[in-house]
Design an enzyme around this catalytic site. Structure first.
Site, PDB file in Angstrom:
ATOM      1  N   ARG A  27      -3.838  12.988  -1.811  1.00  0.00           N
ATOM      2  CA  ARG A  27      -3.229  11.654  -1.886  1.00  0.00           C
ATOM      3  C   ARG A  27      -3.835  10.849  -3.036  1.00  0.00           C
ATOM      4  O   ARG A  27      -5.023  10.991  -3.322  1.00  0.00           O
ATOM      5  CB  ARG A  27      -3.509  10.891  -0.586  1.00  0.00           C
ATOM      6  N   ARG A  51     -11.508   1.108   0.590  1.00  0.00           N
ATOM      7  CA  ARG A  51     -10.636   1.083   1.767  1.00  0.00           C
ATOM      8  C   ARG A  51     -11.439   0.822   3.043  1.00  0.00           C
ATOM      9  O   ARG A  51     -10.997   0.095   3.925  1.00  0.00           O
ATOM     10  CB  ARG A  51      -9.864   2.408   1.871  1.00  0.00           C
TER      11      ARG A  51
HETATM   12  P1  AMP Z   1      -3.134   4.358   5.091  1.00  0.00           P
HETATM   13  O1  AMP Z   1      -2.307   5.561   4.806  1.00  0.00           O
HETATM   14  O2  AMP Z   1      -2.750   3.674   6.378  1.00  0.00           O
HETATM   15  O3  AMP Z   1      -4.619   4.614   4.978  1.00  0.00           O
HETATM   16  O4  AMP Z   1      -2.777   3.279   3.945  1.00  0.00           O
HETATM   17  C1  AMP Z   1      -2.981   3.585   2.581  1.00  0.00           C
HETATM   18  C2  AMP Z   1      -2.929   2.337   1.761  1.00  0.00           C
HETATM   19  O5  AMP Z   1      -1.620   1.709   1.874  1.00  0.00           O
HETATM   20  C3  AMP Z   1      -3.897   1.241   2.153  1.00  0.00           C
HETATM   21  O6  AMP Z   1      -5.169   1.432   1.572  1.00  0.00           O
HETATM   22  C4  AMP Z   1      -3.195  -0.004   1.611  1.00  0.00           C
HETATM   23  O7  AMP Z   1      -3.362  -0.087   0.214  1.00  0.00           O
HETATM   24  C5  AMP Z   1      -1.715   0.290   1.877  1.00  0.00           C
HETATM   25  N1  AMP Z   1      -1.253  -0.198   3.205  1.00  0.00           N
HETATM   26  C6  AMP Z   1      -0.923   0.567   4.282  1.00  0.00           C
HETATM   27  N2  AMP Z   1      -0.542  -0.197   5.311  1.00  0.00           N
HETATM   28  C7  AMP Z   1      -0.630  -1.479   4.893  1.00  0.00           C
HETATM   29  C8  AMP Z   1      -0.398  -2.732   5.509  1.00  0.00           C
HETATM   30  N3  AMP Z   1      -0.038  -2.830   6.793  1.00  0.00           N
HETATM   31  N4  AMP Z   1      -0.589  -3.843   4.759  1.00  0.00           N
HETATM   32  C9  AMP Z   1      -0.970  -3.776   3.473  1.00  0.00           C
HETATM   33  N5  AMP Z   1      -1.233  -2.623   2.832  1.00  0.00           N
HETATM   34  C10 AMP Z   1      -1.077  -1.473   3.528  1.00  0.00           C
END
Ligand code: AMP
Length: 206
Positions: free
Chosen positions: A155, A166
């Protein structure tokens, strides 16, 4: 049936959401996946993702709304990665109220930092079918998808540097969100070091 799975990066949200959604026969909606998809055509989103920063509440909520009003979400869905800010909690409440729906339970997944780093650095995804591999589910042949034989990809936000940002972003925002759902009597915390399949029973345990 609306389950929300929350937790820091690589606490197993994606894997467990998939397992739970399959067991309940409802879709798994990942806002991270929605945004990674949107990042292919939107430079601003791509830039924020690569820095580990959050996308604006309005943009992500609009994208989420588009998804959950679809027919396949009628029976319910497993939501992974949203809400991530207090504002998103309220936007989600408004959205669900307008659709006459209610959250069933919010599951917070936790994992030791050492496990989080291992999971992130070994996580791979098939660009063709979307199947995700990692330390819990490695591919039979290194870096090749078991299902379609495609080369697996990392990713764009799975780097050591982005991971640190993160984790910090998650820690900064998580407290008030967890407090909110705890007060609402909806929160359950699950240690995700155990076997992922257990999530199906864990969501209903007290
Ligand atoms: P994840 O796959 O849930 O770890 O999300 C990957 C990235 O997507 C995060 O580090 C954020 O940059 C963005 N992201 C995902 N969900 C959200 C959300 N609810 N609000 C804002 N940014 C998000």
């Amino acid at each position: 049936m609306i389950y929300i799975l929350t937790g820091g990066p690589a606490t197993g949200k994606g894997t467990r959401s998939d397992i739970l959604a399959n067991a309940l026969n409802i879709p798994h909606i990942s806002t991270g996946d929605i945004l990674r998809d949107a990042s292919k055509t939107n430079k601003e989103i791509a830039e924020k993702l690569s820095k580990g920063e959050l996308i604006s509440d309005e943009i992500i909520t609009d994208l989420l709304k588009e998804r959950i009003i679809k027919e396949d979400c009628k029976k319910g869905f497993v939501l992974d990665g949203y809400p991530r800010t207090l504002a998103q909690i309220h936007l989600l409440n408004e959205l669900l109220d307008s659709l006459g729906r209610k959250i069933t339970r919010v599951i917070e997944l936790t994992a030791p930092d050492e496990l989080v780093y291992r999971r992130i650095l070994e996580r791979r995804k098939c660009a063709k079918c979307g199947r995700v591999y990692g330390i819990d589910f490695p591919p039979k042949v290194k870096d090749i998808c078991d299902d379609c034989g495609q080369k697996l990809e990392t990713r764009i936000d799975d780097t050591k540097k982005t991971l640190k940002a993160r984790i910090e972003t998650y820690k900064k925002n998580a407290g008030p969100i967890l407090d909110y759902y705890k007060k609402a009597g909806l929160l359950k915390t699950v240690d995700s070091s155990g076997h992922p399949e257990r999530i199906v029973e864990e969501v209903n345990e007290d």
